[in-house]
Design an enzyme around this catalytic site. Structure first.
Site, PDB file in Angstrom:
ATOM      1  CD  GLU A   1      39.467  40.737  36.858  1.00  0.00           C
ATOM      2  OE1 GLU A   1      40.143  41.544  37.531  1.00  0.00           O
ATOM      3  OE2 GLU A   1      39.293  40.876  35.630  1.00  0.00           O
TER       4      GLU A   1
ATOM      5  CG  HIS B   1      44.602  36.886  26.730  1.00  0.00           C
ATOM      6  ND1 HIS B   1      45.780  37.541  26.482  1.00  0.00           N
ATOM      7  CD2 HIS B   1      43.720  37.827  27.137  1.00  0.00           C
ATOM      8  CE1 HIS B   1      45.620  38.833  26.701  1.00  0.00           C
ATOM      9  NE2 HIS B   1      44.382  39.032  27.112  1.00  0.00           N
TER      10      HIS B   1
END
Ligand SMILES: Cc1ncc(C[n+]2csc(CCOP(=O)(O)OP(=O)(O)O)c2C)c(N)n1
Length: 697
Positions: free
Chosen positions: A433, A501
């Site tokens: 990321e 998540h």
């Protein structure tokens, strides 16, 4: 001019030793004045001498001569900067709290930027060690995109250079950048000056055997060069080879040069941790001594050498005087350029590098009225259709992230877009990321529109440093640079939760400086907000709520290819006089259901965007209803509800008939089991109960 140096590699390259000498004299003189005068007299605070690193940097600087070359440096890169067309007055003013410089007093003088118009640029530096690597990758990838995909020949042969010390090679950013550079064969040089110390920490803590070049020797697609940065001929030859390799499209290079650090880490550092013998040895390795010996024997007479020193002394004295006579900083401008700004005609005030104006694309006029006629589509299709249209309209837009290519993303939002727009514009990335967001910085500053995807909200965490630096770049460079981009992030609970998540935590980006944030509750708003983001001039977090992506309630007809929802404009879902409910994202649908069940007349406000948020809509509603409930999915403590509540208290307290209440997740991560999730996330029942509690107060 130059004299041939002995090179084991090439005889073509003739460094301009006279210029190198003059620039090293200049750099040393600036250091001297800063250390002996400006720091002790407290005219400046932070001083990082590059003495010992400087000669090697001048040798490299002389070869960065392509209009679209860019460096990302660090606090010891100033000698490199002196090779570019910067004004010496600005270099000095940058440190002494005067107008001009590179940031108008907003950033440390050694933390510089330079938007080269006809020559190389120095992308805005960051104070964070290691933050320089992935933005340089973005610039290198943008060079490829401009020249190969957009067919702009002016970019051919340009390179990016990421400059760091040996300790910076331990950071996440370094490893992320190495992976991307070598998997994509990018035109980039990792230029590492190894002085053996990171402040006081010796390099045996950074890499085993203390030589990152040796340890990377077997890395595929990485051309490794390693040498003594005080040996002029070796440095010149290795630097020439590094630059030629990267320019000729052969891929990435790591050039490590050993250098002495002839001063403390900063002017305040006494170096008490270095053995005296080591310091003595460093002094002997001073590359300026070697430069003097070499140029006096081959290029300059002793008088010319002395003249070069005098010239530097005079130039610095003159520039110091001129910088000191500049106007003082204007505190009235302190909050200017956190976001993009428009002039009186409504045009964006362009940053010198980065941004919509640099992209120069023309769009059809935006409409805020939906011309929806078609069938109701889910948010997935609505976002996809918007991305597809904008990709068609704007050749500078690129879409990328983990699995966004052939698979179409793990949420299927980008399905088919790679097929339509090709692998150069819609592509998978390595799993980093930091790399996804960091490269977007360089791309944006190179005039492209990066649209990176973060697969799940929690996985933005590894990119935190880049995200935070992106938000502040316009402000800290006084609008010289900006890095607009649209970061698509899926998050929030789904059928079940879990700590990885299902996080919302939108508030983290609201506390960060310089970010716009949209959190649509339905397909129509998703289209309008996404389009506003893609045609705006600021970095935007576009939050795609997992439970709304295919929710029946969120399905709406596609509102048209030029439909825009301006940021900061809330939508009133139901009108009523009994109570105001302020909410966003997945909670809107639940609040609407609860309003019905409660039987109360609810003024239900969907904020749609949280930065900026529509204060006027909230305050005027509360003035009318005198009661307010704020509902959000994020945790309660320091959640965005606290901000809204505090604003209501301070602006319309006298209009209230009941305390403002918040309903949210408790301060826990999202639980996995649906039975636990039902209790954690505000339910229709809980919202109904709160409406009744507040209206009966
Ligand atoms: C992410 C981060 N961690 C810690 C620091 C504090 N810090 C500033 S410089 C430095 C050492 C860096 O050494 P190196 O990369 O070898 O460069 P040098 O100063 O030796 O030129 C540290 C730990 C920082 N600026 N950023």
């Amino acid at each position: 001019m130059g004299a041939a140096i002995k090179s084991t590699i090439s005889n073509e390259y003739l460094p301009n030793w006279q210029k190198i000498t003059e620039l090293v004299h200049l750099s040393r003189e600036i250091d001297r004045v800063e250390v002996e005068d400006l720091v002790p007299s407290r005219q400046m605070f932070y001083q990082f001498s590059a003495g010992g690193h400087d000669v090697a940097q001048m040798i490299l600087g002389g070869q960065l001569n392509h209009k679209h070359d860019a460096i990302t440096g660090y606090y010891r890169s100033r000698p490199l900067l002196l090779n570019f067309d910067v004004k010496l007055d600005d270099v000095i003013a940058a440190s002494i709290f005067k107008n001009g410089g590179y940031s108008d007093g907003r950033d440390i003088g050694h933390v510089f930027n330079h938007a080269g118009e006809n020559g190389p640029s120095a992308l805005p530096m960051c104070g964070g060690v290691g933050a320089q690597f992935t933005p340089a990758i973005g610039w290198a990838q943008a060079i490829e995109y401009h020249s190969k995909t957009l067919g702009n020949k002016a970019y051919q042969g340009a390179i990016a250079v990421a400059h760091g010390g040996e300790a910076s090679c331990s950071t996440n950013g370094f490893w992320s950048a190495i992976t991307i550079a070598t998997t994509l064969n990018l035109p980039i040089i990792f230029y590492i000056e190894d002085n053996g110390y990171g402040i006081s920490t010796t390099s045996d803590f950074q890499t085993p055997g203390q030589n990152i070049a040796a340890n990377l020797a077997s890395f595929k697609n990485l051309h490794i060069l390693d040498g003594d940065g005080t040996n002029l001929s070796e440095t010149a030859a290795l630097t020439y080879e590094a630059v030629s390799h990267a320019r000729s499209g052969k891929g990435a290079v790591l050039l490590r040069l050993t250098v002495p650090r002839l001063s403390g880490h900063s002017a305040q550092d006494t170096q008490a941790y270095k053995p005296a013998e080591f310091i003595e040895n460093e002094k002997k390795r001073d590359p300026l001594l070697k430069l003097e010996q070499f140029v006096k024997s081959e290029i300059m007479s002793p008088e010319e050498w002395q003249q070069s020193q005098f010239k530097a002394t005079n130039m610095v004295a003159k520039s110091l005087k001129s910088a000191q006579s500049r106007s003082d900083l204007n505190p009235d401008l302190l909050t200017k350029f956190v976001f993009s700004e428009t002039d009186e005609t409504g045009q964006y005030i362009a940053a010198k590098k980065g941004g919509l104006l640099a992209a120069g694309d023309k769009f059809l006029p935006a409409r805020t009225e939906s011309d929806s006629q078609g069938p109701r589509i889910n948010m997935i299709k609505a976002i996809r259709q918007t991305l597809d249209f904008e990709l068609k309209s704007n050749p500078k837009m690129m879409l990328f992230g983990e699995d966004v290519g052939a698979k179409g993303g793990v949420h299927a939002v980008t399905a088919g877009l790679q097929e339509t727009h090709g692998h150069n514009r819609v592509f998978n990335t390595s799993l980093s990321e930091e790399g996804i967001i960091g490269r977007s910085v360089g791309m944006s500053m190179a005039g492209l529109l990066p649209v990176p995807e973060i697969q799940f909200r929690k996985y933005a965490d590894p990119a935190c440093e880049q995200l935070s630096d992106i938000g502040t770049v316009r402000w800290r460079t006084g609008n010289r640079f900006a890095a607009p981009m649209v970061v698509r992030i899926a998050g929030g609970f789904f059928k079940c939760g879990d700590p990885w998540h299902s996080q919302a935590n939108e508030v983290q980006f609201l506390h960060a400086i310089g970010w716009r944030l949209a959190m649509p509750s339905n397909a129509e708003d998703a289209v309008g907000l996404l389009r506003a983001a893609l045609r705006g001039d600021d970095p935007v977090i576009f939050f795609e709520h997992r439970s709304m992506l295919d929710h029946a309630w969120a399905r709406r007809p596609y509102p048209g290819d030029n439909f825009i929802v301006p940021f900061g404009k809330a939508k009133t879902i139901t009108k009523g006089d009994d109570i105001t409910i302020v909410t966003w994202g997945a909670m809107v649908e639940r609040c609407e259901a609860a309003a019905k069940v409660s039987g109360k007349q609810v003024d239900l406000i969907d904020l749609r965007s949280l930065s900026p948020w529509d204060k006027d809509a909230v305050l005027s509603s509360v003035k009318n209803t005198a009661r307010c409930l704020i509902v959000h999915e994020d945790n309660i403590t320091a959640g965005f509800g606290a901000e809204i509540s505090a604003t209501i208290m301070s602006e319309v307290f006298m209009d209230l008939d009941a305390p403002v209440k918040r309903l949210s997740m408790p301060d826990i991560p999202s639980p996995h089991a649906p039975s636990l999730l039902d209790v954690a996330v505000p339910s229709v029942q809980k919202i109904t109960d709160k409406i009744l509690e507040i209206t009966s107060f």
